[in-house]
Design a protein around this motif. Structure first.
Motif, PDB file in Angstrom:
ATOM      1  N   SER A   1       2.654   1.960  -8.871  1.00 56.84           N
ATOM      2  CA  SER A   1       1.600   2.959  -9.045  1.00 56.84           C
ATOM      3  C   SER A   1       2.218   4.350  -8.943  1.00 56.84           C
ATOM      4  N   GLY A   2       1.458   5.359  -9.381  1.00 59.99           N
ATOM      5  CA  GLY A   2       1.826   6.742  -9.128  1.00 59.99           C
ATOM      6  C   GLY A   2       3.049   7.276  -9.842  1.00 59.99           C
ATOM      7  N   GLU A   3       3.545   6.579 -10.865  1.00 57.42           N
ATOM      8  CA  GLU A   3       4.716   7.088 -11.588  1.00 57.42           C
ATOM      9  C   GLU A   3       4.403   8.415 -12.253  1.00 57.42           C
ATOM     10  N   GLU A   4       3.225   8.514 -12.851  1.00 57.16           N
ATOM     11  CA  GLU A   4       2.863   9.730 -13.575  1.00 57.16           C
ATOM     12  C   GLU A   4       2.693  10.932 -12.646  1.00 57.16           C
ATOM     13  N   LYS A   5       2.496  10.702 -11.363  1.00 64.11           N
ATOM     14  CA  LYS A   5       2.309  11.779 -10.407  1.00 64.11           C
ATOM     15  C   LYS A   5       3.622  12.249  -9.795  1.00 64.11           C
ATOM     16  N   GLY A   6       4.708  11.527 -10.058  1.00 65.30           N
ATOM     17  CA  GLY A   6       5.993  11.894  -9.471  1.00 65.30           C
ATOM     18  C   GLY A   6       6.772  10.736  -8.913  1.00 65.30           C
ATOM     19  N   LEU A   7       6.707   9.581  -9.573  1.00 57.79           N
ATOM     20  CA  LEU A   7       7.440   8.377  -9.154  1.00 57.79           C
ATOM     21  C   LEU A   7       7.051   7.942  -7.736  1.00 57.79           C
ATOM     22  N   PHE A   8       5.793   8.159  -7.367  1.00 54.03           N
ATOM     23  CA  PHE A   8       5.397   7.918  -5.989  1.00 54.03           C
ATOM     24  C   PHE A   8       5.519   6.455  -5.584  1.00 54.03           C
ATOM     25  N   GLY A   9       5.104   5.531  -6.447  1.00 51.99           N
ATOM     26  CA  GLY A   9       5.150   4.126  -6.081  1.00 51.99           C
ATOM     27  C   GLY A   9       6.554   3.625  -5.853  1.00 51.99           C
ATOM     28  N   SER A  10       7.458   3.953  -6.765  1.00 51.69           N
ATOM     29  CA  SER A  10       8.842   3.489  -6.616  1.00 51.69           C
ATOM     30  C   SER A  10       9.551   4.211  -5.484  1.00 51.69           C
ATOM     31  N   GLU A  11       9.238   5.505  -5.293  1.00 51.45           N
ATOM     32  CA  GLU A  11       9.845   6.237  -4.181  1.00 51.45           C
ATOM     33  C   GLU A  11       9.373   5.655  -2.845  1.00 51.45           C
ATOM     34  N   TYR A  12       8.092   5.316  -2.776  1.00 51.10           N
ATOM     35  CA  TYR A  12       7.590   4.709  -1.538  1.00 51.10           C
ATOM     36  C   TYR A  12       8.277   3.362  -1.292  1.00 51.10           C
ATOM     37  N   TYR A  13       8.413   2.567  -2.356  1.00 56.90           N
ATOM     38  CA  TYR A  13       9.098   1.285  -2.180  1.00 56.90           C
ATOM     39  C   TYR A  13      10.533   1.499  -1.704  1.00 56.90           C
TER      40      TYR A  13
ATOM     41  N   ARG B   1       0.827  -1.199   0.000  1.00 56.94           N
ATOM     42  CA  ARG B   1       0.000   0.000   0.000  1.00 56.94           C
ATOM     43  C   ARG B   1       0.862   1.249   0.000  1.00 56.94           C
ATOM     44  N   VAL B   2       0.548   2.180  -0.897  1.00 57.76           N
ATOM     45  CA  VAL B   2       1.250   3.453  -1.009  1.00 57.76           C
ATOM     46  C   VAL B   2       0.307   4.536  -0.492  1.00 57.76           C
ATOM     47  N   PHE B   3       0.671   5.173   0.602  1.00 65.17           N
ATOM     48  CA  PHE B   3      -0.197   6.164   1.232  1.00 65.17           C
ATOM     49  C   PHE B   3      -0.006   7.523   0.562  1.00 65.17           C
ATOM     50  N   LEU B   4      -1.113   8.115   0.127  1.00 66.82           N
ATOM     51  CA  LEU B   4      -1.086   9.347  -0.645  1.00 66.82           C
ATOM     52  C   LEU B   4      -2.034  10.374  -0.038  1.00 66.82           C
ATOM     53  N   ASN B   5      -1.793  11.641  -0.365  1.00 67.85           N
ATOM     54  CA  ASN B   5      -2.703  12.719   0.004  1.00 67.85           C
ATOM     55  C   ASN B   5      -3.092  13.512  -1.231  1.00 67.85           C
ATOM     56  N   ILE B   6      -4.356  13.818  -1.380  1.00 66.63           N
ATOM     57  CA  ILE B   6      -4.796  14.802  -2.357  1.00 66.63           C
ATOM     58  C   ILE B   6      -4.885  16.140  -1.629  1.00 66.63           C
ATOM     59  N   VAL B   7      -4.209  17.150  -2.175  1.00 67.69           N
ATOM     60  CA  VAL B   7      -4.021  18.419  -1.483  1.00 67.69           C
ATOM     61  C   VAL B   7      -4.831  19.520  -2.154  1.00 67.69           C
TER      62      VAL B   7
ATOM     63  N   ARG C   1      -6.650  15.170   1.847  1.00 68.82           N
ATOM     64  CA  ARG C   1      -7.586  14.041   1.915  1.00 68.82           C
ATOM     65  C   ARG C   1      -6.782  12.763   1.718  1.00 68.82           C
ATOM     66  N   ASP C   2      -6.853  11.870   2.684  1.00 68.92           N
ATOM     67  CA  ASP C   2      -6.072  10.636   2.630  1.00 68.92           C
ATOM     68  C   ASP C   2      -6.583   9.736   1.512  1.00 68.92           C
ATOM     69  N   MET C   3      -5.643   9.228   0.710  1.00 68.83           N
ATOM     70  CA  MET C   3      -5.945   8.282  -0.351  1.00 68.83           C
ATOM     71  C   MET C   3      -4.863   7.206  -0.325  1.00 68.83           C
ATOM     72  N   SER C   4      -4.997   6.224  -1.177  1.00 71.78           N
ATOM     73  CA  SER C   4      -3.932   5.231  -1.292  1.00 71.78           C
ATOM     74  C   SER C   4      -4.030   4.527  -2.627  1.00 71.78           C
ATOM     75  N   ALA C   5      -2.932   3.926  -3.015  1.00 71.34           N
ATOM     76  CA  ALA C   5      -2.864   3.069  -4.194  1.00 71.34           C
ATOM     77  C   ALA C   5      -1.971   1.899  -3.819  1.00 71.34           C
ATOM     78  N   ASN C   6      -1.757   0.986  -4.749  1.00 68.32           N
ATOM     79  CA  ASN C   6      -0.950  -0.198  -4.453  1.00 68.32           C
ATOM     80  C   ASN C   6       0.158  -0.395  -5.475  1.00 68.32           C
ATOM     81  N   ASN C   7       1.357  -0.677  -4.978  1.00 69.38           N
ATOM     82  CA  ASN C   7       2.335  -1.378  -5.798  1.00 69.38           C
ATOM     83  C   ASN C   7       1.951  -2.858  -5.783  1.00 69.38           C
TER      84      ASN C   7
END
Length: 526
Positions: free
Chosen positions: A380-392, A87-93, A297-303
């Motif tokens: 997940s989240g590569e298009e938003k700023g490499l979020f999935g790989s950065e979280y991993y 699980r990759v924890f994200l926020n919509i701001v 607002r708390d959101m999430s996606a998954n690697n």
């Protein structure tokens, strides 16, 4: 998506097929499982209109994640820590109501208007900062280019003012890779650098030497516009929220207040560009007060992860990562009747996702696993700023010190069937050599290339000095448009790319060599 229910179902499948490997030796049995027909079936599902562009986060992205996990399980890859999902924890701001910017000089205090005179950036904090203003040039600390705007300057607890871009932006002979922007030109990098030096807040101004418009743009917040869709909001990693500082983009009025005129700042910038000697220091007698307000607002996606454990008891704790991002840009909320409105993302990055599924299938066909473990990750989240790989990379499922290499596939389905770019060979020459050797069985024309625009998930590993290689077939006219559709994809090329990556991963996984990443001077923007 009900993750727990999905995971239990997948685990049941794994128990049924986990021992389905054939007998024999070598990667040939795995190669036989890679096919263009399989790619075609997968690409027309992953990049279908029903997936609505696989935005991060979205129900369709969750549907794609569940599909990838089922394929990993069907191929005999195992879950990690009991799950195929990380699980990759994200926020919509969104921008809050209380935003203020004041400057105090010897002659008094001035307040500035949001939107017309300043605008918060998307990485700003929900908080305030007050302190002396320090001019820090371009806000760059770049040892690789022997340049540091912060050398000899103490900015701890102070408000830093920095220029956008980097020295010699329009100079083809600039040490900063000529006219090619580097990672140091990005506002996000400048803010991270300021925070590392202890700054309490950041004021960004557009550099006047090469840019006529000095208007403060910051982030295009929907609340400050009548034409921007209300849901066009930035996404950030949730854990970054508490570490943020106030960051604003200031306009011409602020430049005149602090430097006397735009021409004075332009002359200072020209001096820096010509000498490559920073001109940083406190702006005497000045203080700034910054307050930026955000709501999250708390959101999430998954690697999605699938593991082939290594066969060597001494080396199975070491991991080769094979990755591709599976997200894209979503769809347009407003569109003309009958017009295409879905960013299907067939090449970007349905192609890499399908190649990853083929690698997983090949791994599942091996009669004997390599000595090292191989971990397939759909980010997940590569298009938003490499979020999935950065979280991993921040929360690795296996220690990064035991990650011997990372192979990344992004956009591998267009621009001819026979050619493929290898990006990162100069930093990981041994990995690139292995790929070229294995290509004798595949027959692609491999072309070394430095990254000049764009970026991908290997960068989250590269900046942590993990040897990596990025397989890429180049940009094309349909990139990030609604015309990036599955019928344009060369499925044979994806299958050949998957074969090469599988062979490369197998070879790295089968030896005991410890490869090194060699830091190089190369553009890294994304």
């Amino acid at each position: 998506m009900n993750t727990s229910r999905t995971t239990l179902a997948i685990l049941a499948v794994t128990l049924l097929i986990g021992c389905s490997h054939t007998t024999g030796d070598g990667p040939s049995a795995g190669l036989e499982r890679i096919s263009a027909e399989s790619v075609r079936k997968h690409i027309f599902y992953i990049a279908s209109d029903a997936m609505k562009g696989r935005n991060t986060p979205s129900p369709e992205l969750d549907t794609a994640a569940a599909f990838i996990a089922r394929e990993f399980a069907r191929d005999g890859l195992r879950p990690v820590n009991g799950s195929y999902f990380q699980r990759v924890f994200l926020n919509i701001v969104s921008l809050g109501e209380t935003n203020a910017f004041r400057i105090r000089t010897r002659s008094g205090e001035k307040s500035y208007e949001i939107k017309s005179e300043f605008s918060p950036f998307e990485m700003t904090a929900n908080g305030s900062a007050h302190g002396e203003i320090v001019f820090a040039g371009y806000g760059i600390t770049a040892p690789r280019y022997h340049y540091d705007d912060y050398a000899g300057v103490d900015v701890r607890g102070k408000i830093v003012l920095v220029l956008r871009h980097e020295p010699g932006e329009e100079d083809s002979t600039s040490v900063f890779l000529g006219k090619t922007p580097t990672e140091y030109s990005g506002v996000d990098t400048k803010v991270r650098t300021a925070m590392e030096h202890g700054a309490a807040g950041v004021i960004v101004v557009t550099d006047p030497l090469n840019h006529a418009s000095l208007a403060p743009r910051g982030f295009p917040w929907p609340s400050l516009s009548r034409i921007i869709p209300k849901d066009a909001l930035p996404l950030t990693l949730g854990e970054d929220e508490s570490q943020k500082i106030p960051v604003v983009h200031a306009g011409e009025a602020v430049i005149r207040e602090l430097f006397g005129s735009v021409d004075s700042l332009r002359a200072l910038q020209l001096r820096i560009d010509r000498s490559l000697v920073p001109c940083s220091g406190a702006i005497a007698g000045t203080e700034a007060f910054l307050q930026t307000s955000t709501e999250v607002r708390d959101m999430s996606a998954n690697n999605v992860v699938g593991l082939l454990p290594g066969s060597d008891s001494a080396l199975s704790s070491e991991v080769v990562v094979v990755g591709a991002h599976y997200d894209h840009l979503g769809y347009m909320k407003e569109h003309a009747p009958g017009a295409r409105y879905i960013f299907n993302g067939a090449d970007d990055n349905g192609s890499g996702t399908c190649a990853l599924l083929e690698v997983a299938s090949a791994l599942g066909g091996l009669p004997r696993a390599p000595r090292r473990s191989i971990l397939c990750i759909a980010f997940s989240g590569e298009e938003k700023g490499l979020f999935g790989s950065e979280y991993y990379a921040r929360h690795p499922l296996f220690p990064l010190k035991n990650t011997v290499a990372m192979l990344n596939m992004d956009m591998v389905g267009m621009n001819g069937e026979d050619s493929l770019f290898l990006i990162g060979a100069e930093g990981s020459p041994d990995i690139a050599r292995i790929a070229r050797e294995q290509d004798a069985r595949v027959g692609l024309v491999l072309v070394d290339q430095k990254l000049t625009s764009g970026g991908s998930d290997h960068m989250s590993f590269m900046k942590r000095n993990i040897p990596d290689l990025f397989f890429h077939s180049g940009l094309e006219a349909v990139y990030h448009t609604v015309n990036d559709r599955p019928e344009l994809i060369n499925t044979r090329k994806i299958a050949r790319t998957a074969s090469l990556v599988f062979l490369t991963a197998y070879r790295i996984g089968s030896d005991s060599t410890h490869y090194r990443y060699l830091p190089v001077t190369s553009p890294l923007v994304f």
